[in-house]
Every structure is written in structure tokens, then in C-alpha cells.
Write an enzyme that holds these catalytic residues in place. Structure first.
Site, short mmCIF file in Angstrom:
data_model
loop_
_atom_site.label_atom_id
_atom_site.label_comp_id
_atom_site.label_asym_id
_atom_site.label_seq_id
_atom_site.Cartn_x
_atom_site.Cartn_y
_atom_site.Cartn_z
N GLY A 81 -53.28 -36.59 20.05
CA GLY A 81 -53.40 -35.62 21.14
C GLY A 81 -54.40 -36.11 22.17
N CYS A 137 -54.46 -40.54 14.58
CA CYS A 137 -55.35 -40.54 15.75
C CYS A 137 -56.12 -39.22 15.84
CB CYS A 137 -54.53 -40.86 17.00
SG CYS A 137 -55.54 -41.36 18.38
N TYR A 138 -55.78 -38.36 16.79
CA TYR A 138 -56.48 -37.07 16.87
C TYR A 138 -56.39 -36.34 15.53
CZ TYR A 138 -57.75 -32.38 18.52
OH TYR A 138 -58.35 -31.16 18.69
N HIS A 194 -51.06 -45.63 16.03
CA HIS A 194 -49.80 -44.88 16.08
C HIS A 194 -48.70 -45.62 15.33
CE1 HIS A 194 -51.06 -41.78 18.93
NE2 HIS A 194 -51.93 -42.71 19.31
N GLU A 242 -45.76 -44.58 14.72
CA GLU A 242 -44.42 -44.19 15.16
C GLU A 242 -43.88 -45.04 16.30
OE1 GLU A 242 -47.22 -42.58 15.55
OE2 GLU A 242 -47.37 -41.56 17.47
N SER A 255 -18.81 -27.72 28.78
CA SER A 255 -19.01 -28.58 29.95
C SER A 255 -18.23 -29.87 29.82
CB SER A 255 -20.50 -28.91 30.08
OG SER A 255 -20.87 -29.80 29.03
N GLY A 256 -17.76 -30.16 28.62
CA GLY A 256 -17.12 -31.46 28.41
C GLY A 256 -18.12 -32.49 27.97
N GLY A 257 -19.41 -32.12 27.91
CA GLY A 257 -20.44 -33.03 27.42
C GLY A 257 -20.49 -32.99 25.89
N VAL A 258 -21.32 -33.86 25.33
CA VAL A 258 -21.35 -34.00 23.87
C VAL A 258 -21.82 -32.70 23.20
CG1 VAL A 258 -22.26 -35.36 21.96
CG2 VAL A 258 -21.99 -36.41 24.21
N ASP A 259 -22.92 -32.12 23.70
CA ASP A 259 -23.54 -31.01 22.99
C ASP A 259 -22.63 -29.78 22.93
OD1 ASP A 259 -25.53 -32.83 23.15
OD2 ASP A 259 -26.61 -31.80 24.74
N SER A 260 -22.14 -29.36 24.09
CA SER A 260 -21.31 -28.15 24.06
C SER A 260 -20.01 -28.43 23.33
CB SER A 260 -21.08 -27.61 25.47
OG SER A 260 -20.29 -28.47 26.23
N LYS A 285 -30.46 -35.51 19.76
CA LYS A 285 -29.20 -35.95 20.39
C LYS A 285 -28.44 -36.96 19.52
CE LYS A 285 -26.75 -36.11 24.28
NZ LYS A 285 -26.51 -35.00 25.19
#
Ligand code: XMP
Length: 531
Positions: free
Chosen positions: A71, A98-99, A186, A188, A241-246, A387
Site C-alpha cells: 500500500g 511490503c506494507y 512484491h 506477484e 452487447s455481443g461482447g464476451v461478458d454479456s 476476464k
């Protein structure tokens, strides 16, 4: 995401989703989501929460391990994030980064001071003094990535040094009896060699988390949960919407309740060539979903007439979408549920730790934007997924790769690639040029190396010669970028023959352009979209 939107999903997130796994407390770290993803990549569920809500989330989630993130603050600052020290008394292993390490030192009898000469930014080498447990298999002298201004000056009770670095004597510390560990660097980030190994040693071996999180296996569980939430006769309305998520969310809801799902696809007049037809073909013809296609292009373009300011354009599109969707949703009187493809990054309870909203570069609009006064219950099957996990799930449920792996397309559509006023006269050639770019990239199998590839309309006349005549027409920009997460991006080249064909085809097949240019700007300082 505004603060208001975050507070709209307060404690609900804490008591849904799987139990066990790793609870990550976000002290405002730049890399908190990366930690969560690294943990999930090793097959273990992870959830991020803010310090203030950590104990509440812990009680519901019953994690097997806790990670305290880094942080930007100092543990002694008056506005340091407040975490209940009882988190150290749960008998659960804790890893502080770290923090997080400094917070642990402060609460176990150690001391933290400003680092001065001890401050480290960037790469340093790790001198491992105890290669058991947390550092098992970690190479001696490996590179790790540090970024800290404070340092631990005296260790907490029961802690010993497991590794040091120049000039940090407490690079890795641990209290084996309690299962408390701390890293001053870090693990990650990709520049930290063996960082994933260290996280894995902690999560899998020390905390004993089983690798039972596999988004690929999720489909059936998600479908069952939707069926239970919606009940035997509930109906759901959903913007597609035609996108991946919806799309993934809609297919899951459809599997759960079939024709009781009503999808609405809003054609805002700002779509790419073939987009509406593609959605109709897949969802209506293939999945046999109840799909209503609304041609609202007049309404959108009417509201956009005369508007040239990019932010205003975005806001208008967002507002008109909500209006159109609200009108359409009313038609489904029996639908008391609203389906959305909300993802985990949208609901992470992190905003408080960052001290409020970060600066708005562009106001994003997604089809999921919820008309707040609709008074409907939300069905959000993807709200605990990242995602790439949604993509995995999409593949698992059989969605075509052309959809699951498709390039992102912004909610405001071609409007942010059509500079100045948005008109049909400009959208038509833009659509044609964009189709050429997509076709040539995909025909040559070059999309794998690109995050996005598209055309932009710049309404600036330049002189050209077509046939024997002088023309004075606008500019088409070709934008090709690679990226990991859209936060940063590099411009990319294509083989010269492909670029040549793109340019020739746009100039010959699409009326309105006298010139095709390539955008060679990285992000930052440029953004991916032009508006
Ligand atoms: P920028 O232009 O900010 O874009 O570098 C980063 C990524 O976000 C996409 N983008 C949007 N996506 N609604 C969306 O759903 C929006 O309003 C929006 N604006 C930009 C952009 O395509 C890129 O992938």
C-alpha cells in the site's frame, strides 16, 4: 467505477461465492488484483476486500489463508488503513507483502521506520538464509522487485529472518509457529523471479489450500445458482452487447431458465459491420433465445448531433442507452430480474483503501450500466470472475472462439473512433475501413499478437489524386496495439504486405478517404481509443 457504485455492492459480495481459499486485504496496492489472479492461477479461490471489512468477510468466507497487500501509506500515518488486529488471532496463516509486512511487524511488537538509505525501488537480489518452507525451491541470488519507503527496523515477536537483500536485512521473515510470513518485495509482479513459487509455497503448502478452483468446472454450479435465485417462474431481462461478458452470462442464464430469459440488443447505430447480424445469428438462430433487437440508431445519433466534445459524447451515449433499455425492459412486465455480465474487477471492495476515486481519464460506459430506478433484482453470474476466467468459462460452455477471444470493443462503439461530430456520413466509411482492418488481420492469423486492431476517422481534409482528378478527403488512421490489460499498450507493426493491402483496400474500396496513416503511439501517453 465511482465510489457510489462500489458502495452499492457493500457486504453482499462477502457472503456469496465459494468458501475457503485466500482472503486478500487490499491496503491500496497497485498490484492487488495481480495477487488475486496469481492465487487463482494456482487453482485456489481468492477474494479481495478492504481492511475495514476484512473481519466481516473473513467470518463469511472462512479463508484458509490471508494475504495482506502492499500500500502507498506509512503504517504510522494518521490516515493509515485501519485493519482489526484480531485478524492475527484467527489461527489462519498470514502473508504480509511490503506494507502488509510492516503492518504485521507493527502489531506483533516490532518497529517500522522511514527507510532513508534503506529505501529500495526496483530490482534487487535475494540472499536466501533459510530455504525451507516459504522459500523452498527459491533460487539463491534471484531477482526480486522492491518498492518501499518505510522499512521494518525491529522484527515482531517470534519472527526470524529467512532472506535478506542489499540493503534490506529483513527481505523475507517468518514466524513458523504462528504461520505468519512477510516479504518486503512484491512476489506477484513478473520481474520477481520465483515470486509465484513463494506465493504457491505459502498458499498450497503452508496454508494447505486445495487446488479446487477451476472456472472450467463452474458452468453447472453457476446454472444451478441462477435457477435457484430466479425460481420456477421468475423471468430475467438482460442487455446483450455481443461482447464476451454479456454473452457468457446470457448463455448461463438461458441454460438455467430457457425462454424465461428475454434478451435485448440495442443497435445504437455505432456498431461495427456485421455486429448486429452476428448477434442475431448466434443467439436467436443457434441458441433459440428470446432476443429483441431494438434499432435505436435514430435516437442515439439524434442526441449526438452537433456534439464534438469526447466526454459529452460518452455521457450522452451512456444516458441514451439507459433510457432505451428502461423503455424496452418495461415491456417484460413479469421480469423482476435484471441479468448483467458484471465482472469481479467491477465489484472489488477496494476503493476506500485507495482514498477515493482515482482520476477519471475517460468515463467508461458498458452495456451493463444499470438503470438504478428499475427496481429489479440483479442476476450476475460472473461477479466473482476475472476476464480470463470468463473466457475459459465461455469456451467450456461452447461459445465460438470468434466471440470468446474477440478484441475488446468499447461501449460507446465507433463514436470514440469518429472524431468530431458523429454522423452517418462519417460512420459509413469508418465501418468499411474497420472491416478491412479486421478482415486482413484475421485472414492472416495475426490477431493473436494484438490486443486491438481497428480504424479511426479523422475529419481532416488532405489532398489526394484519384483517377486523374484531385480529391480533398479525410484521413483514416489504423490503430494496432498489443497489451496485457489495457492499462498500458504498445503500438505494433504488421508485415509490410499486409499493411500495404490494408491501405490499398481502404483507399480503393471505401469512399471518403484520401490517406491512410498508422498510429505509432504507445499508452501512456496516448490512450488506445482516440477519444
Ligand atoms: P483507453 O482508450 O482508455 O482504453 O486506452 C482502454 C480499453 O478500454 C476500452 N474502452 C472502453 N470499454 N467502455 C468500454 O466498455 C468504454 O467506454 C470504453 N472506453 C475505452 C478500450 O477499447 C480499450 O480496450
Amino acid at each position: 467505477m465511482s465510489q457510489q457504485q462500489h458502495s452499492a455492492v457493500p457486504d453482499a459480495a462477502a457472503n456469496e461465492g465459494p468458501m475457503g481459499g485466500v482472503l486478500i486485504v487490499d491496503f491500496g496496492a497497485q498490484y492487488c488484483q495481480l495477487i488475486a489472479r496469481r492465487v487463482r492461477e494456482m487453482g485456489v479461490f481468492s477474494r479481495i476486500t478492504v481492511p475495514e471489512r476484512a473481519m466481516f468477510t473473513l467470518q463469511h468466507m472462512r479463508p484458509k489463508a490471508i494475504i495482506l497487500s502492499g500500500g502507498p501509506r506509512s503504517v504510522y500515518a494518521h490516515d493509515a488503513p485501519a485493519l482489526d488486529a484480531a485478524i492475527l488471532e484467527q489461527g489462519i496463516p498470514v502473508l504480509g507483502i511490503c506494507y502488509g509486512l510492516q503492518w504485521m511487524a507493527q502489531h506483533t511488537g516490532g518497529e517500522v521506520t522511514p527507510a532513508k538509505e534503506g529505501a529500495e525501488y526496483g530490482r534487487t537480489r535475494l540472499d536466501v538464509t533459510d530455504a525451507e518452507g516459504l522459500l523452498a525451491g527459491v533460487r539463491q541470488g534471484g531477482t526480486v522487485w522492491m518498492s518501499h519507503g518505510d522499512k521494518v527496523a525491529r522484527l515482531g515477536q517470534g519472527f526470524e529472518v529467512l532472506a535478506k537483500s542489499e540493503p534490506c536485512p529483513f527481505a523475507v521473515v517468518g514466524n513458523r509457529t504462528k504461520g505468519f510470513y512477510g516479504l518486503q518485495f512484491h512476489p506477484e509482479v513478473a520481474h520477481s523471479e520465483d515470486g509465484t513459487r513463494i506465493l504457491q509455497n505459502f498458499v498450497r503448502d503452508i496454508a494447505g489450500c486445495p487446488a479446487d478452483w477451476n472456472p472450467g468446472d463452474l458452468a453447472e454450479r453457476k446454472v444451478a445458482a441462477i435457477a435457484q435465485q430466479v425460481g420456477d417462474d421468475g423471468e430475467v431481462v438482460m442487455g446483450l452487447s455481443g461482447g464476451v461478458d454479456s454473452s457468457v452470462a446470457a448463455v448461463l442464464v438461458h441454460r438455467a431458465i430457457g425462454k424465461r430469459l428475454h434478451c435485448v440488443f440495442v443497435d445504437n447505430g455505432l456498431l461495427r459491420q456485421g455486429e448486429r447480424e452476428g448477434v442475431e445469428e448466434l443467439f436467436r438462430d443457434h441458441y433459440h433465445m428470446d432476443l429483441k433487437v431494438v434499432d435505436a440508431s435514430e435516437r442515439f445519433l439524434g442526441q449526438l448531433a452537433g456534439v464534438t466534445d469526447p466526454e459529452q459524447k460518452r455521457k450522452i451515449i451512456g444516458r441514451v442507452f439507459v433510457d432505451v433499455f428502461r423503455d424496452e425492459a418495461k415491456a417484460f412486465q413479469k421480469a423482476h430480474f435484471l441479468g448483467q455480465g458484471t465482472l469481479y474487477p467491477d465489484v472489488i471492495e477496494s476503493v476506500a483503501a485507495h482514498g477515493g476515486a482515482t482520476s477519471t481519464i475517460k468515463s467508461h460506459h458498458n452495456v451493463g450500466g444499470l438503470p438504478e430506478d428499475l427496481d429489479m433484482q440483479l442476476v450476475e453470474p460472473l461477479r466473482d470472475l476475472f476476464k480470463d476466467e470468463v473466457r475459459l468459462l465461455g469456451r467450456e460452455i461452447g461459445l465460438p472462439s470468434s466471440l470468446v477471444d474477440r478484441q475488446p470493443f468499447p461501449g460507446p462503439g465507433l463514436a470514440v473512433r469518429c472524431l468530431g461530430e458523429v454522423t452517418r456520413e462519417k460512420l459509413e466509411p469508418l465501418r468499411g475501413a474497420d472491416a478491412v482492418v479486421r478482415e486482413e488481420v484475421e485472414k492472416n492469423g495475426l490477431q493473436a499478437g494484438l490486443w486491438q486492431y481497428f480504424a479511426v476517422y479523422v475529419p481532416q481534409k488532405t489532398v489526394g489524386v484519384k483517377g486523374d482528378a484531385r480529391v480533398y478527403e479525410d484521413i483514416c488512421i489504423v490503430r494496432l496495439v498489443s497489451s496485457q490489460d489495457a492499462m498500458t499498450a504498445d503500438w505494433e507493426l504488421l508485415p509490410a504486405d499486409v499493411l500495404r493491402r490494408i491501405s490499398n483496400r481502404i483507399l480503393n474500396e471505401v469512399a471518403g478517404f484520401s490517406r491512410v496513416c498508422l498510429d505509432i503511439s504507445s499508452k501512456p501517453p496516448a490512450t488506445i481509443e482516440w477519444e
